[in-house]
Design a protein around this motif. Structure first.
Motif, short mmCIF file in Angstrom:
data_model
loop_
_atom_site.label_atom_id
_atom_site.label_comp_id
_atom_site.label_asym_id
_atom_site.label_seq_id
_atom_site.Cartn_x
_atom_site.Cartn_y
_atom_site.Cartn_z
N LYS A 1 3.03 2.09 -6.13
CA LYS A 1 3.34 2.56 -7.48
C LYS A 1 4.61 1.90 -8.00
O LYS A 1 4.67 1.46 -9.15
N ARG A 2 5.64 1.83 -7.16
CA ARG A 2 6.90 1.21 -7.56
C ARG A 2 6.69 -0.28 -7.86
O ARG A 2 7.24 -0.81 -8.83
N GLU B 1 0.85 -1.20 0.00
CA GLU B 1 0.00 0.00 0.00
C GLU B 1 0.88 1.24 0.00
O GLU B 1 2.11 1.17 0.12
N GLY B 2 0.23 2.39 -0.14
CA GLY B 2 0.94 3.65 -0.04
C GLY B 2 1.90 3.91 -1.18
O GLY B 2 1.71 3.46 -2.32
N ASP B 3 3.00 4.61 -0.88
CA ASP B 3 3.96 5.00 -1.91
C ASP B 3 4.64 3.79 -2.55
O ASP B 3 5.05 3.86 -3.72
N GLU B 4 4.76 2.72 -1.82
CA GLU B 4 5.43 1.53 -2.34
C GLU B 4 4.64 0.87 -3.46
O GLU B 4 5.20 0.17 -4.32
#
Length: 241
Positions: free
Chosen positions: A101-102, A96-99
Motif C-alpha cells: 500500500k505504501r 507484498e503485504g503491508d508494504e
C-alpha cells in the motif's frame, strides 16, 4: 551552475521516460514501467501474468533477482541535444503485504496512473535495491554513488520542458534573442536567431548557428511559477528597467 551527474541521472530515472529491463538469466530486454520515488527507490509496475513478473521470479534458494534498468533521454524538440543514458543496477523483489500500500502511494506521487488501482489483482509491483548507477553522455561513462543518486532530486521542469521551450519560441522569440545577444556581448553575434533548445532549473541551452551555449539563472528555480518570476525581466526587458 549546471546539474550534477547524480541530478541528471535522477531526472532520467524519475519515471517519465521509457525504460527497458535487462534481467539475469532472461534473454533480451523487457519494457517496464517504473518510477524513482522521493527516497531514490526504484518501483516497477507490471502485469501479474506478464513477462517481467515471470522473469523476475526468484530462483530456488533466493529471494531476489539481479536486473539493470536502462533509460535513454528523449529530447523535447527536434535539434535539442540529448541528456544521455542511465543504467541503474540492483536486485529486484516483489512487494507484498503491508508494504504494498505504501509503495502504491509512493508510485502515485510520481505517476498517478489508473493501473495502480489494479495492484494486488491484475498488476504487481516490484522494488529495486539500487547497487550501481552509471551515466553516459557523449561517449563518456560516469559511475555515480548510489547514495548521491538517492539524495539528488529530479529537475522540476523536465515534464514541462517542451511546453516551456515552445512558449518561448512562439511568444517570446524577439525578447529571448535580444537577451541572449546582450549576454554574448560584441565578441560573438550569431548570424541566425538564437534558439533555446533545453531548459532546466539551473538555466537554458541555446543554439547559436553551429554552436551550443549555456546561460545560467542567478539561482536554481523551483517550479514553473518561480521560472516565470525569474524570466520576467528577460521577457519584459523594458519593464525590467
Amino acid at each position: 551552475m549546471q546539474p550534477s551527474h547524480a541530478e541528471v541521472a535522477r531526472t532520467l530515472a524519475a519515471g517519465h521516460l521509457p525504460a527497458v529491463a535487462h534481467i539475469a538469466c532472461f534473454p533480451g530486454p523487457l519494457p517496464v514501467r517504473h518510477v524513482t520515488d522521493s527516497h531514490g527507490r526504484v518501483l516497477l509496475l507490471s502485469p501479474a501474468d506478464g513477462a517481467f513478473a515471470a522473469a523476475t521470479r526468484p530462483q530456488p534458494g533466493t529471494d531476489d533477482t539481479a536486473m539493470v534498468l536502462d533509460i535513454t533521454d528523449v529530447p523535447p524538440m527536434a535539434g535539442s541535444p540529448a541528456l544521455g543514458r542511465v543504467w541503474v543496477s540492483g536486485w529486484v523483489t516483489r512487494i507484498e503485504g503491508d508494504e504494498l500500500k505504501r509503495a502504491v502511494l509512493d508510485y502515485a506521487d510520481i505517476d498517478a496512473t489508473g493501473d495502480l488501482l489494479d495492484v494486488g489483482d491484475s498488476k504487481v509491483m516490484h522494488r529495486m535495491d539500487v547497487a550501481e548507477v552509471r551515466y553516459e553522455r557523449n561517449e563518456k561513462l560516469v559511475d555515480i554513488d548510489p547514495d548521491d543518486f538517492a539524495e539528488a532530486t529530479p529537475d522540476p521542469l523536465r515534464q514541462i520542458e517542451f511546453d516551456l521551450i515552445a512558449d518561448l519560441a512562439d511568444h517570446h522569440l524577439d525578447e529571448m534573442s535580444a537577451y541572449v545577444r546582450r549576454q554574448l556581448g560584441k565578441s560573438f553575434q550569431p548570424k541566425n536567431e538564437p534558439q533555446v533548445v533545453r531548459l532546466d532549473r539551473y538555466g537554458f541551452m541555446v543554439r547559436l548557428d553551429d554552436k551550443l551555449a549555456r546561460l545560467g539563472f542567478p539561482r536554481p528555480v523551483t517550479d514553473r511559477h518561480d521560472l516565470a518570476h525569474l524570466l520576467h525581466p528577460v521577457l519584459c526587458h523594458r519593464c525590467g528597467h
